[in-house]
Design a protein around this motif. Structure first.
Motif, mmCIF file in Angstrom:
data_model
loop_
_atom_site.group_PDB
_atom_site.id
_atom_site.type_symbol
_atom_site.label_atom_id
_atom_site.label_comp_id
_atom_site.label_asym_id
_atom_site.label_seq_id
_atom_site.Cartn_x
_atom_site.Cartn_y
_atom_site.Cartn_z
ATOM 1 N N PHE A 42 46.844 53.346 41.884
ATOM 2 C CA PHE A 42 45.932 53.012 42.979
ATOM 3 C C PHE A 42 44.899 51.949 42.589
ATOM 4 N N ASP A 43 44.313 52.078 41.383
ATOM 5 C CA ASP A 43 43.257 51.132 40.992
ATOM 6 C C ASP A 43 43.787 49.709 40.886
ATOM 7 N N GLN A 44 45.004 49.559 40.372
ATOM 8 C CA GLN A 44 45.593 48.223 40.273
ATOM 9 C C GLN A 44 45.972 47.689 41.645
ATOM 10 N N LYS A 45 46.554 48.558 42.462
ATOM 11 C CA LYS A 45 46.980 48.132 43.796
ATOM 12 C C LYS A 45 45.781 47.689 44.632
ATOM 13 N N SER A 46 44.695 48.470 44.584
ATOM 14 C CA SER A 46 43.535 48.119 45.411
ATOM 15 C C SER A 46 42.948 46.775 44.981
ATOM 16 N N ALA A 47 42.865 46.524 43.678
ATOM 17 C CA ALA A 47 42.341 45.242 43.204
ATOM 18 C C ALA A 47 43.247 44.095 43.646
ATOM 19 N N LEU A 48 44.560 44.289 43.520
ATOM 20 C CA LEU A 48 45.505 43.231 43.876
ATOM 21 C C LEU A 48 45.465 42.920 45.368
ATOM 22 N N VAL A 49 45.394 43.959 46.200
ATOM 23 C CA VAL A 49 45.339 43.754 47.651
ATOM 24 C C VAL A 49 44.059 43.007 48.046
ATOM 25 N N LEU A 50 42.922 43.412 47.462
ATOM 26 C CA LEU A 50 41.661 42.735 47.780
ATOM 27 C C LEU A 50 41.712 41.257 47.385
ATOM 28 N N ARG A 51 42.387 40.971 46.270
ATOM 29 C CA ARG A 51 42.481 39.598 45.793
ATOM 30 C C ARG A 51 43.471 38.775 46.606
ATOM 31 N N GLU A 52 44.709 39.261 46.691
ATOM 32 C CA GLU A 52 45.790 38.454 47.247
ATOM 33 C C GLU A 52 45.890 38.529 48.773
ATOM 34 N N ILE A 53 45.539 39.667 49.355
ATOM 35 C CA ILE A 53 45.642 39.805 50.808
ATOM 36 C C ILE A 53 44.311 39.437 51.479
ATOM 37 N N ASP A 54 43.226 40.007 50.958
ATOM 38 C CA ASP A 54 41.910 39.772 51.557
ATOM 39 C C ASP A 54 41.224 38.522 51.013
ATOM 40 N N GLY A 55 41.723 38.005 49.882
ATOM 41 C CA GLY A 55 41.193 36.746 49.349
ATOM 42 C C GLY A 55 39.792 36.847 48.752
ATOM 43 N N LEU A 56 39.412 38.040 48.296
ATOM 44 C CA LEU A 56 38.076 38.201 47.724
ATOM 45 C C LEU A 56 37.996 37.589 46.332
ATOM 46 N N SER A 57 36.791 37.192 45.943
ATOM 47 C CA SER A 57 36.550 36.703 44.580
ATOM 48 C C SER A 57 36.510 37.888 43.626
ATOM 49 N N TYR A 58 36.590 37.608 42.330
ATOM 50 C CA TYR A 58 36.481 38.673 41.325
ATOM 51 C C TYR A 58 35.175 39.438 41.498
#
Length: 66
Positions: free
Chosen positions: A18-34
Motif C-alpha cells: 500500500f505505501d508504495q502504491k499510494s506514493a506512485l499513484v500520487l506521483r504518476e496519476i495525480d502529478g504531485l511533487s515529492y
C-alpha cells in the motif's frame, strides 16, 4: 496490445504494498511533487523517493514476467 499492457500494469500496481502504491499513484496519476507527496502521506522526501524507486523496480520486474 495497449489494452493488455494496461491490464498488466493495473494488476502489477494492485500487488504493490500500500505505501508504495499510494506514493506512485500520487506521483504518476495525480502529478504531485515529492514534497507534496511527503506532506500528504506524512513522510520525509527521502522516504518518498525510496518508496517510488522500490515501486517502480517492482513494477518493472512484474511487467518483464508478464
Amino acid at each position: 496490445g495497449q489494452k493488455q499492457l494496461a491490464e498488466n500494469i493495473r494488476a502489477a500496481l494492485d500487488r504493490l504494498p500500500f505505501d508504495q502504491k499510494s506514493a506512485l499513484v500520487l506521483r504518476e496519476i495525480d502529478g504531485l511533487s515529492y514534497e507534496e507527496i511527503g506532506y500528504s502521506l506524512g513522510i520525509a522526501v527521502g522516504t518518498v523517493k525510496s518508496r517510488l524507486a522500490r515501486a517502480r523496480e517492482s513494477l518493472r520486474a512484474q511487467l518483464r514476467q508478464a
